[in-house]
Design an enzyme around this catalytic site. Sequence first.
Site, PDB file in Angstrom:
ATOM      1  N   ASP A 193       0.811  -1.217   0.000  1.00 11.81           N
ATOM      2  CA  ASP A 193       0.000   0.000   0.000  1.00 11.81           C
ATOM      3  C   ASP A 193       0.845   1.268   0.000  1.00 11.81           C
ATOM      4  O   ASP A 193       2.062   1.206   0.185  1.00 11.81           O
ATOM      5  CB  ASP A 193      -0.970  -0.001   1.205  1.00 11.81           C
ATOM      6  CG  ASP A 193      -0.293  -0.429   2.510  1.00 11.81           C
ATOM      7  OD1 ASP A 193       0.952  -0.351   2.597  1.00 11.81           O
ATOM      8  OD2 ASP A 193      -1.005  -0.830   3.444  1.00 11.81           O
ATOM      9  N   ASP A 246      -7.138  -2.368  14.485  1.00 13.04           N
ATOM     10  CA  ASP A 246      -8.539  -2.653  14.138  1.00 13.04           C
ATOM     11  C   ASP A 246      -8.686  -3.951  13.343  1.00 13.04           C
ATOM     12  O   ASP A 246      -9.759  -4.250  12.825  1.00 13.04           O
ATOM     13  CB  ASP A 246      -9.162  -1.475  13.377  1.00 13.04           C
ATOM     14  CG  ASP A 246      -8.503  -1.221  12.013  1.00 13.04           C
ATOM     15  OD1 ASP A 246      -7.556  -1.953  11.647  1.00 13.04           O
ATOM     16  OD2 ASP A 246      -8.935  -0.294  11.305  1.00 13.04           O
ATOM     17  N   HIS A 270      -7.041  -4.764  10.527  1.00 15.24           N
ATOM     18  CA  HIS A 270      -6.851  -4.690   9.074  1.00 15.24           C
ATOM     19  C   HIS A 270      -5.558  -5.369   8.629  1.00 15.24           C
ATOM     20  O   HIS A 270      -4.598  -5.451   9.388  1.00 15.24           O
ATOM     21  CB  HIS A 270      -6.907  -3.234   8.572  1.00 15.24           C
ATOM     22  CG  HIS A 270      -5.754  -2.365   8.966  1.00 15.24           C
ATOM     23  ND1 HIS A 270      -5.857  -0.999   9.084  1.00 15.24           N
ATOM     24  CD2 HIS A 270      -4.459  -2.642   9.261  1.00 15.24           C
ATOM     25  CE1 HIS A 270      -4.688  -0.486   9.417  1.00 15.24           C
ATOM     26  NE2 HIS A 270      -3.825  -1.463   9.540  1.00 15.24           N
ATOM     27  N   GLU A 304      -9.628  -1.831   5.622  1.00 18.55           N
ATOM     28  CA  GLU A 304     -10.252  -1.454   6.883  1.00 18.55           C
ATOM     29  C   GLU A 304     -11.507  -2.280   7.151  1.00 18.55           C
ATOM     30  O   GLU A 304     -12.035  -2.919   6.235  1.00 18.55           O
ATOM     31  CB  GLU A 304     -10.596   0.041   6.844  1.00 18.55           C
ATOM     32  CG  GLU A 304      -9.399   0.968   6.640  1.00 18.55           C
ATOM     33  CD  GLU A 304      -8.459   1.019   7.837  1.00 18.55           C
ATOM     34  OE1 GLU A 304      -8.424   0.074   8.653  1.00 18.55           O
ATOM     35  OE2 GLU A 304      -7.728   2.019   7.959  1.00 18.55           O
TER      36      GLU A 304
HETATM   37  P1  PGA Z   1       2.382  -1.038  12.591  1.00 21.74           P
HETATM   38  O1  PGA Z   1       1.202  -1.051  11.525  1.00 21.74           O
HETATM   39  O2  PGA Z   1       3.316  -2.128  12.162  1.00 21.74           O
HETATM   40  O3  PGA Z   1       3.024   0.302  12.461  1.00 21.74           O
HETATM   41  O4  PGA Z   1       1.778  -1.312  13.921  1.00 21.74           O
HETATM   42  C1  PGA Z   1       0.634  -2.265  11.154  1.00 21.74           C
HETATM   43  C2  PGA Z   1      -0.542  -2.075  10.230  1.00 21.74           C
HETATM   44  O5  PGA Z   1      -1.286  -1.093  10.367  1.00 21.74           O
HETATM   45  O6  PGA Z   1      -0.742  -2.936   9.365  1.00 21.74           O
END
Ligand code: PGA
Length: 260
Positions: free
Chosen positions: A67, A136, A138, A143
């Site tokens: 992404d 959350d 995802h 999302e």
């Molecule tokens: P993070 O993000 O590794 O910075 O916790 C993970 C994500 O949102 O997929």
Amino acid sequence: MEVIIKKTYEEMSKAAAQEVARLLNTKPNAVLGMATGSTPLGLYQELVRLHRNEGLDFSQVTTFNLDEYVGLLPDHPQSYHYFMHENFFKHINIPKQNIYIPSGNTSNYQAFCSWYEARIEECGGIDLQILGIGSDGHVAFNEPGSSLTSRTRLKTLAKQTIDDNARFFDKAEDVPIYAITMGVGTILEARQLLLLANGENKAWATAAAVEGPVTGMVTASALQMHPLSTVFLDDSAAGQLKMREYYDWIEEHRPGAPQL
Ligand code: PGA
């Protein structure tokens, strides 16, 4: 789904790196799916160490990132282009032309997303996809409420994601609201999935993904439908797993497991 729990973040990162190295040693021209965020940093550091000290070769590897934020130029310090270059690509011997990251600056997002999907296919599909998980639930920027058959597309970020990622920006208002992300369907087509999670703030999402129902409200739960997925956790991310004892028992007895 295989669940591997290590005591520390470092051990978790090393175990995941071994899995990537195993693939590259058997398939030097593998296609890797890359993730950003704080979670895979230790994995990338270990891969860089293996490259420097043990000759792990990336000269034939192709990568596709999950992404990118919409509206950030590749040289913006919070863009995922910048992140990948600084934390991984500039330290290994991957040819520049083998690196694919979604564009956050295109005049036609729909056309770009179709091209990205086609490019993955033309390169033979993704052999191994690295994934983090959001608090959350995802995967990539899929999302809650995303379709489990979704493809690469423009996505609006959830408030919880914007709040989580605000720590990387001067202020929450600077976090982009849109991103381009591979879809859940795109991710599920990779031949192998490695999901990493560390820290207590990931314990709920991890338990929901691994042991909860498969639901678009926790897109990481789609990994339950994949034939070859491994979840690497540190001790605190594993804190809410109901079957913790079972996963630990398997890990402990692995050498004695019957060879089929
Ligand atoms: P993070 O993000 O590794 O910075 O916790 C993970 C994500 O949102 O997929």
